[in-house]
Design a protein around this motif. Sequence first.
Motif, PDB file in Angstrom:
ATOM      1  N   TRP A  32       0.838  -1.201   0.000  1.00  0.00           N
ATOM      2  CA  TRP A  32       0.000   0.000   0.000  1.00  0.00           C
ATOM      3  C   TRP A  32       0.878   1.257   0.000  1.00  0.00           C
ATOM      4  O   TRP A  32       0.649   2.200  -0.762  1.00  0.00           O
ATOM      5  CB  TRP A  32      -0.905   0.025   1.237  1.00  0.00           C
ATOM      6  N   VAL A  33       1.895   1.240   0.857  1.00  0.00           N
ATOM      7  CA  VAL A  33       2.771   2.414   0.978  1.00  0.00           C
ATOM      8  C   VAL A  33       3.593   2.602  -0.303  1.00  0.00           C
ATOM      9  O   VAL A  33       3.727   3.717  -0.807  1.00  0.00           O
ATOM     10  CB  VAL A  33       3.686   2.286   2.206  1.00  0.00           C
ATOM     11  N   ALA A  34       4.144   1.510  -0.830  1.00  0.00           N
ATOM     12  CA  ALA A  34       4.963   1.596  -2.044  1.00  0.00           C
ATOM     13  C   ALA A  34       4.157   2.132  -3.218  1.00  0.00           C
ATOM     14  O   ALA A  34       4.655   2.952  -4.010  1.00  0.00           O
ATOM     15  CB  ALA A  34       5.552   0.225  -2.375  1.00  0.00           C
ATOM     16  N   GLU A  35       2.919   1.692  -3.349  1.00  0.00           N
ATOM     17  CA  GLU A  35       2.082   2.155  -4.456  1.00  0.00           C
ATOM     18  C   GLU A  35       1.817   3.654  -4.364  1.00  0.00           C
ATOM     19  O   GLU A  35       1.834   4.369  -5.381  1.00  0.00           O
ATOM     20  CB  GLU A  35       0.769   1.376  -4.472  1.00  0.00           C
ATOM     21  N   ASP A  98       4.528   2.067   7.809  1.00  0.00           N
ATOM     22  CA  ASP A  98       3.262   1.831   8.507  1.00  0.00           C
ATOM     23  C   ASP A  98       2.269   2.966   8.287  1.00  0.00           C
ATOM     24  O   ASP A  98       1.357   3.174   9.067  1.00  0.00           O
ATOM     25  CB  ASP A  98       3.495   1.612  10.004  1.00  0.00           C
ATOM     26  N   GLU A  99       2.458   3.716   7.178  1.00  0.00           N
ATOM     27  CA  GLU A  99       1.580   4.842   6.859  1.00  0.00           C
ATOM     28  C   GLU A  99       0.852   4.568   5.535  1.00  0.00           C
ATOM     29  O   GLU A  99       1.107   5.223   4.520  1.00  0.00           O
ATOM     30  CB  GLU A  99       2.401   6.131   6.751  1.00  0.00           C
ATOM     31  N   PRO A 100      -0.098   3.619   5.514  1.00  0.00           N
ATOM     32  CA  PRO A 100      -0.754   3.254   4.253  1.00  0.00           C
ATOM     33  C   PRO A 100      -1.775   4.258   3.752  1.00  0.00           C
ATOM     34  O   PRO A 100      -2.403   4.030   2.706  1.00  0.00           O
ATOM     35  CB  PRO A 100      -1.426   1.919   4.601  1.00  0.00           C
ATOM     36  N   LEU A 101      -1.953   5.357   4.471  1.00  0.00           N
ATOM     37  CA  LEU A 101      -2.881   6.404   4.045  1.00  0.00           C
ATOM     38  C   LEU A 101      -2.148   7.682   3.658  1.00  0.00           C
ATOM     39  O   LEU A 101      -2.772   8.723   3.485  1.00  0.00           O
ATOM     40  CB  LEU A 101      -3.899   6.695   5.155  1.00  0.00           C
ATOM     41  N   VAL A 102      -0.833   7.583   3.491  1.00  0.00           N
ATOM     42  CA  VAL A 102      -0.064   8.764   3.130  1.00  0.00           C
ATOM     43  C   VAL A 102      -0.551   9.315   1.795  1.00  0.00           C
ATOM     44  O   VAL A 102      -0.903   8.558   0.879  1.00  0.00           O
ATOM     45  CB  VAL A 102       1.443   8.434   3.087  1.00  0.00           C
ATOM     46  N   ASP A 103      -0.596  10.626   1.672  1.00  0.00           N
ATOM     47  CA  ASP A 103      -1.065  11.279   0.451  1.00  0.00           C
ATOM     48  C   ASP A 103       0.134  11.532  -0.469  1.00  0.00           C
ATOM     49  O   ASP A 103       1.073  12.226  -0.078  1.00  0.00           O
ATOM     50  CB  ASP A 103      -1.743  12.610   0.801  1.00  0.00           C
ATOM     51  N   PRO A 104       0.132  10.993  -1.699  1.00  0.00           N
ATOM     52  CA  PRO A 104       1.246  11.242  -2.618  1.00  0.00           C
ATOM     53  C   PRO A 104       1.524  12.728  -2.846  1.00  0.00           C
ATOM     54  O   PRO A 104       2.677  13.125  -3.039  1.00  0.00           O
ATOM     55  CB  PRO A 104       0.801  10.560  -3.913  1.00  0.00           C
ATOM     56  N   ALA A 239     -10.618   3.284   7.050  1.00  0.00           N
ATOM     57  CA  ALA A 239     -10.234   4.487   6.316  1.00  0.00           C
ATOM     58  C   ALA A 239      -9.874   4.161   4.860  1.00  0.00           C
ATOM     59  O   ALA A 239     -10.197   4.936   3.949  1.00  0.00           O
ATOM     60  CB  ALA A 239      -9.065   5.179   7.010  1.00  0.00           C
ATOM     61  N   LEU A 240      -9.217   3.018   4.647  1.00  0.00           N
ATOM     62  CA  LEU A 240      -8.895   2.610   3.285  1.00  0.00           C
ATOM     63  C   LEU A 240     -10.157   2.323   2.480  1.00  0.00           C
ATOM     64  O   LEU A 240     -10.262   2.701   1.307  1.00  0.00           O
ATOM     65  CB  LEU A 240      -7.988   1.380   3.303  1.00  0.00           C
ATOM     66  N   ARG A 241     -11.110   1.650   3.105  1.00  0.00           N
ATOM     67  CA  ARG A 241     -12.376   1.384   2.406  1.00  0.00           C
ATOM     68  C   ARG A 241     -13.068   2.683   2.013  1.00  0.00           C
ATOM     69  O   ARG A 241     -13.593   2.816   0.895  1.00  0.00           O
ATOM     70  CB  ARG A 241     -13.315   0.562   3.308  1.00  0.00           C
ATOM     71  N   ALA A 242     -13.061   3.640   2.938  1.00  0.00           N
ATOM     72  CA  ALA A 242     -13.693   4.923   2.648  1.00  0.00           C
ATOM     73  C   ALA A 242     -12.999   5.644   1.509  1.00  0.00           C
ATOM     74  O   ALA A 242     -13.635   6.281   0.655  1.00  0.00           O
ATOM     75  CB  ALA A 242     -13.703   5.788   3.905  1.00  0.00           C
TER      76      ALA A 242
END
Length: 245
Positions: A32-35, A98-104, A239-242
């Motif tokens: 998730w983070v890498a993407e 561990d930050e899978p919601l980081v904003d690119p 949060a990911l689902r949302a």
Amino acid sequence: MKSVVVIPARYGSSRYPGKPLVELLGKPMILWVAELAAQAVSPENVYVATEDESIAAVVSDAGYNAVMTSDSALTGTDRLAEAASQISADIFVNVQGDEPLVDPKDIVRIIDFKKAHMNKVINGFSVLSEGEDPANVNIPKVIATETGRMVYMSRNPLPGFKDATNKPGNYYKQVCIYAFTGDELAQFANYGRKSDLERCEDIEILRFLELGKDIQMVETQPGSLAVDVPEDVAPVEAALRARIG
């Protein structure tokens, strides 16, 4: 100038062993983070620094770069410094695994700030959301000047206040996106140990204060959630689902 994202991913986390490979909605968190990092700098400029072969295999199979580092790295930034010695780049951006919601867009913003202030360490921060407790020791709180220069960071609620009428309207937390040069990372690693403040707070960026480095905080989008302990998985998945819709 060439900018790369390096994601430190340690299997042997003391609070959550194997955390980079924990599945969020069926996908390992590290991917998730890498993407998201790849959206900011392109896939070929995303590296995962790890001591674990299984993490490296997952990353490599997904088309990202894996850099093997030692098992003795004191912190994620020390691991980043090890990896940076193997990578040719001008700017090294640390995005925590561990930050899978980081904003690119925030990653790009941090890179742009670093390009404009190459003599400063750059770090993100954002306002705590209503659901986040300032007393939560898993959330580093930030004090910065009105111009964004970091004064201090602590796991205790900061700033303090003498009178309840002076309680801050908002608390700010560290967002784990950092930008460094290779020289800054080498200086950090060459310190050779955790500084006293760093050890007490368990916040590695405090070591840069001992090195006399200015740390510029850059405000990012609020709403980022990290996975520090197993109990964090459910709210992060929600949060990911949302976000996915």
